[in-house]
Design a protein around this motif. Sequence first.
Motif, PDB file in Angstrom:
ATOM      1  N   ARG A 161      27.552  10.637  63.870  1.00 12.31           N
ATOM      2  CA  ARG A 161      26.324  10.885  64.304  1.00 12.31           C
ATOM      3  C   ARG A 161      25.896  11.553  65.528  1.00 12.31           C
ATOM      4  N   PRO A 162      26.629  12.101  66.387  1.00 12.45           N
ATOM      5  CA  PRO A 162      26.395  12.920  67.248  1.00 12.45           C
ATOM      6  C   PRO A 162      26.164  14.236  66.721  1.00 12.45           C
ATOM      7  N   VAL A 214      28.062   6.033  54.226  1.00 15.77           N
ATOM      8  CA  VAL A 214      28.310   7.227  55.443  1.00 15.77           C
ATOM      9  C   VAL A 214      26.966   7.712  55.890  1.00 15.77           C
ATOM     10  N   THR A 215      25.853   7.875  55.073  1.00 12.63           N
ATOM     11  CA  THR A 215      24.658   8.228  55.526  1.00 12.63           C
ATOM     12  C   THR A 215      24.108   7.253  56.252  1.00 12.63           C
ATOM     13  N   LEU A 216      24.093   6.037  55.984  1.00 13.63           N
ATOM     14  CA  LEU A 216      23.632   4.791  56.699  1.00 13.63           C
ATOM     15  C   LEU A 216      24.119   4.538  58.067  1.00 13.63           C
ATOM     16  N   ASP A 263      19.633   3.931  63.392  1.00 13.99           N
ATOM     17  CA  ASP A 263      19.281   2.409  63.359  1.00 13.99           C
ATOM     18  C   ASP A 263      19.842   2.316  61.586  1.00 13.99           C
ATOM     19  N   PRO A 264      21.036   1.827  61.472  1.00 15.63           N
ATOM     20  CA  PRO A 264      21.181   1.953  60.266  1.00 15.63           C
ATOM     21  C   PRO A 264      20.611   0.712  59.445  1.00 15.63           C
ATOM     22  N   THR A 265      19.976  -0.199  60.044  1.00 15.39           N
ATOM     23  CA  THR A 265      19.128  -1.125  59.237  1.00 15.39           C
ATOM     24  C   THR A 265      17.608  -0.592  59.329  1.00 15.39           C
ATOM     25  N   GLN A 273      16.538  10.085  53.147  1.00 16.49           N
ATOM     26  CA  GLN A 273      17.090  10.633  54.199  1.00 16.49           C
ATOM     27  C   GLN A 273      16.694   9.502  55.513  1.00 16.49           C
ATOM     28  N   VAL A 274      17.752   9.446  56.210  1.00 19.71           N
ATOM     29  CA  VAL A 274      17.594   8.372  57.391  1.00 19.71           C
ATOM     30  C   VAL A 274      17.462   9.284  58.792  1.00 19.71           C
ATOM     31  N   ALA A 275      16.661   8.645  59.633  1.00 20.37           N
ATOM     32  CA  ALA A 275      16.358   9.268  60.827  1.00 20.37           C
ATOM     33  C   ALA A 275      17.484   8.684  61.802  1.00 20.37           C
TER      34      ALA A 275
END
Length: 291
Positions: free
Chosen positions: A181-182, A260-262, A267-269, A289-291
């Motif tokens: 994530r970093p 891996v993406t989540l 916030d994975p949820t 896509q996730v933020a």
Amino acid sequence: MSFLFPETPAAAFDEFLAATAPADRGRPTWTPDDGPMPALYLSHGAPPLFDDPHWIGQLFAWSQALPKPTAVLIVSAHWESAPLALSAPEAGTPLVYDFGGFARRYYEMTYATPDASALARRVAALMPATEPVHASARRGLDHGAWVPLKVMYPWADVPVLQLSMPTHDPARLVELGRRLRPLREEGVLLVGSGFMTHGLPFMTREMVEFNAVPAWSSEFDAWVAEALATGDLDTLADFRRAPGMPYAHPTVEHFTPLFVTLGAATDPTAAPTTVIDDFQIGMAKRSLQVA
């Protein structure tokens, strides 16, 4: 469907390069003012993607809606290897043509991306001592990486590195995404590359030709969409018992990059943003896509 039986292989891609792709030339690269890059899960396609102008347009529009990344780190369904390994980071590393039965044109395509050694060092530094990363001297990008990226970043001007998928255990893959994530705060685009449904052994020629969507494909896709919308990671982790299984994924490597993406999400949820949600040859192309 004409893109499956093209008179001129990759003609749609050639037209895209001439008419549309120049919009990507000279785009400024990510800066900290842009905020963290998102993480993506994309359904990656194979050589027929280059003959499908609709899908080409979807992927390119997606890339243009994002800041241009400083680099791309991608986990593909087509490299299952433990312990963790990284593709060769040198500029212009040869591609892996891990498909068969297609026109010669696709085996002559290149994607000579810049040196990614700096990213390789950062990835290694993010991993704990108990899970070191093996640096491959020869392994290039497989089609789960270079096929979609050749459309999203057609001028090969972004460093790209591929990370192997060491397991199919959702919890471990979420943790891997968390460790990575970093990199998002450094402008790196993290990508899990698979296909939301991938029941190729159960597709008939008629289904393929007319894009008939079998129930197992639509039901699995709808199940995933609902679980994502509610942030239900526990349900997603139980995917082997989902509607449409095991036909939607007779083997699971095209689904598990999603975790891996989540894991790379802040916030994975949180519900991701779905960018593509249609079908090709009866298989769900859902990409997000996730933020």
